[in-house]
Design a protein around this motif. Structure first.
Motif, PDB file in Angstrom:
ATOM      1  N   UNK A 156       0.817  -1.208   0.000  1.00 43.86           N
ATOM      2  CA  UNK A 156       0.000   0.000   0.000  1.00 43.86           C
ATOM      3  C   UNK A 156       0.856   1.266   0.000  1.00 43.86           C
ATOM      4  N   UNK A 157       1.967   1.230   0.744  1.00 41.28           N
ATOM      5  CA  UNK A 157       2.867   2.379   0.749  1.00 41.28           C
ATOM      6  C   UNK A 157       3.405   2.668  -0.646  1.00 41.28           C
ATOM      7  N   UNK A 158       3.711   1.601  -1.377  1.00 45.71           N
ATOM      8  CA  UNK A 158       4.227   1.779  -2.739  1.00 45.71           C
ATOM      9  C   UNK A 158       3.119   2.178  -3.707  1.00 45.71           C
ATOM     10  N   UNK A 159       2.017   1.451  -3.626  1.00 41.91           N
ATOM     11  CA  UNK A 159       0.918   1.687  -4.574  1.00 41.91           C
ATOM     12  C   UNK A 159       0.332   3.092  -4.422  1.00 41.91           C
ATOM     13  N   UNK A 160       0.216   3.544  -3.192  1.00 42.07           N
ATOM     14  CA  UNK A 160      -0.388   4.851  -2.915  1.00 42.07           C
ATOM     15  C   UNK A 160       0.656   5.968  -2.782  1.00 42.07           C
ATOM     16  N   UNK A 161       1.917   5.624  -3.066  1.00 44.27           N
ATOM     17  CA  UNK A 161       3.012   6.596  -3.062  1.00 44.27           C
ATOM     18  C   UNK A 161       3.119   7.339  -1.727  1.00 44.27           C
ATOM     19  N   UNK A 169      20.067  11.630  -6.041  1.00 41.64           N
ATOM     20  CA  UNK A 169      19.488  11.751  -7.368  1.00 41.64           C
ATOM     21  C   UNK A 169      18.067  11.247  -7.425  1.00 41.64           C
ATOM     22  N   UNK A 170      17.788  10.155  -6.723  1.00 37.57           N
ATOM     23  CA  UNK A 170      16.442   9.584  -6.728  1.00 37.57           C
ATOM     24  C   UNK A 170      15.432  10.501  -6.060  1.00 37.57           C
ATOM     25  N   UNK A 171      15.891  11.304  -5.111  1.00 42.09           N
ATOM     26  CA  UNK A 171      14.986  12.157  -4.352  1.00 42.09           C
ATOM     27  C   UNK A 171      14.879  13.582  -4.903  1.00 42.09           C
ATOM     28  N   UNK A 174       5.520   6.703   0.280  1.00 37.76           N
ATOM     29  CA  UNK A 174       6.957   6.841   0.474  1.00 37.76           C
ATOM     30  C   UNK A 174       7.547   7.462  -0.788  1.00 37.76           C
ATOM     31  N   UNK A 175       8.764   7.955  -0.675  1.00 36.92           N
ATOM     32  CA  UNK A 175       9.368   8.675  -1.799  1.00 36.92           C
ATOM     33  C   UNK A 175      10.510   7.930  -2.455  1.00 36.92           C
ATOM     34  N   UNK A 176      10.954   6.838  -1.866  1.00 40.42           N
ATOM     35  CA  UNK A 176      11.986   6.003  -2.487  1.00 40.42           C
ATOM     36  C   UNK A 176      11.949   4.626  -1.836  1.00 40.42           C
ATOM     37  N   UNK A 232       4.399   2.018  -9.878  1.00 35.74           N
ATOM     38  CA  UNK A 232       3.885   3.214  -9.199  1.00 35.74           C
ATOM     39  C   UNK A 232       4.747   4.445  -9.464  1.00 35.74           C
ATOM     40  N   UNK A 233       5.773   4.263 -10.303  1.00 36.75           N
ATOM     41  CA  UNK A 233       6.683   5.344 -10.670  1.00 36.75           C
ATOM     42  C   UNK A 233       7.390   5.928  -9.451  1.00 36.75           C
ATOM     43  N   UNK A 234       7.805   5.022  -8.571  1.00 38.21           N
ATOM     44  CA  UNK A 234       8.616   5.406  -7.422  1.00 38.21           C
ATOM     45  C   UNK A 234      10.064   4.998  -7.683  1.00 38.21           C
ATOM     46  N   UNK A 235      11.028   5.853  -7.375  1.00 36.86           N
ATOM     47  CA  UNK A 235      12.428   5.485  -7.594  1.00 36.86           C
ATOM     48  C   UNK A 235      12.893   4.406  -6.617  1.00 36.86           C
ATOM     49  N   UNK A 236      13.781   3.547  -7.091  1.00 34.46           N
ATOM     50  CA  UNK A 236      14.401   2.519  -6.257  1.00 34.46           C
ATOM     51  C   UNK A 236      15.911   2.732  -6.260  1.00 34.46           C
ATOM     52  N   UNK A 237      16.530   2.567  -5.110  1.00 38.60           N
ATOM     53  CA  UNK A 237      17.968   2.753  -4.979  1.00 38.60           C
ATOM     54  C   UNK A 237      18.580   1.477  -4.422  1.00 38.60           C
ATOM     55  N   UNK A 238      19.602   0.985  -5.118  1.00 36.14           N
ATOM     56  CA  UNK A 238      20.291  -0.234  -4.708  1.00 36.14           C
ATOM     57  C   UNK A 238      21.384   0.066  -3.694  1.00 36.14           C
TER      58      UNK A 238
END
Length: 298
Positions: free
Chosen positions: A230-235, A291-293, A237-239, A261-267
């Motif tokens: 839900x956090x990802x789907x409803x955005x 950069x992701x934020x 969170x920001x990364x 959900x067009x949220x950035x992911x950082x490895x």
């Protein structure tokens, strides 16, 4: 954390080869000081502090493998047998080190357990190297050993320590900038690998129960999985921060959902990548996070 297996055969023939302090000093005058570091980022720090006067062997050094699945080998035992200094993480991250060292008789080698240096224990987040406060303490302990073992080169060791500590300011500066821009920003992660650094930045870290379950190799509850999704789907969170060395089915599922959900992911990783120093590794990950934020607005 995933159980780490060690064959019982390792203990066969594994006897103490550790030198006394006097022998270490004598050896240091004519050759390099043998050091074993369980993790390659600690090995890198020792190399920076000791230069060509140390011969460092690292055990966990493959950035493409999950370090939790490591199995010790007879080669590991042999390296430890001849080490004058051993550095390992502790806090149940590398329990095979305790087992290997326990079977050494007449052990007079110096052992640095990072968790003990920084006051962490079993049950704490073991990814101590992501805490900006950890490496200065480790560096001072390692440098202290080198000076004691090889006092003739104290000035060189002191200079190397000063250079190393100064180089860590670049990491601290990036953390401070991120904190000034993103303190309180909600983020999430698949595991608590980056946890200490996230705390230093001041993020609001969500889904901690999910992260602990994954780290401890247990199945997160249905409620925790749903909350994460839900956090990802409803955005909310920001990364999404993920451990790219442990991309199992559930992690891949969350990565896909973040992408959808067009949220950035950082490895982030648990092992130092080839060709990088510890400082470069930390800075590259912090820069990727920054950069992701960049598109986020208060």
């Amino acid at each position: 954390m995933k159980k780490i297996l060690m064959a019982a055969a390792l203990v066969v023939g594994f006897c103490s080869g550790a030198a006394s302090q006097a022998q270490v000093q004598a050896q240091a005058q004519t050759s390099t000081i043998p050091v074993v570091a369980a993790e390659n980022f600690y090995a890198d720090v020792v190399k920076q502090l000791g230069g060509d006067r140390v011969q460092v062997t690292s055990i966990l050094n493959n950035p493409d493998e999950d370090p939790h699945l490591f199995e010790a080998s007879p080669k590991t035992a042999r390296a430890l047998q001849h080490a004058a200094l051993v550095v390992y993480n502790g806090a149940d991250y590398d329990p095979w080190m305790d087992k290997l060292l326990a079977v050494s008789k007449g052990d007079k080698r110096t052992t640095i357990v990072v968790a003990q240096l920084v006051g962490r224990k079993s049950g704490d987040n073991p990814h101590l190297w992501y805490d900006p406060a950890t490496m200065p303490v480790v560096a001072k302990a390692v440098s202290g050993f080198l000076v004691q073992a090889d006092p003739a080169h104290k000035s060189d060791y002191d200079a190397r320590l000063a250079t190393f500590l100064a180089s860590l300011k670049a990491i601290d500066n990036r953390v401070a900038v991120l904190n000034s821009h993103y303190k309180g920003v909600p983020v999430t992660a698949t595991e608590p690998v980056f946890g200490y650094m996230a705390d230093a930045i001041g993020f609001e870290m969500r889904n901690r129960r999910f992260q602990l379950a994954v780290m401890n190799d247990t199945e997160p509850s249905a409620a925790d999985i749903a909350a994460f999704e839900n956090d990802l789907r409803e955005r909310r969170v920001h990364v999404l921060i993920y451990n790219s060395q442990a991309t199992e089915a559930l992690t891949k599922r969350m990565l896909k959902l973040a992408k959808d959900s067009r949220l950035p992911s950082v490895s982030v990783t648990e092992t130092l990548p080839a060709g990088k120093t510890f400082q470069q590794w930390m800075i590259s990950q912090l820069d990727a996070l920054s950069g992701a934020l960049q598109g986020w607005q208060r």
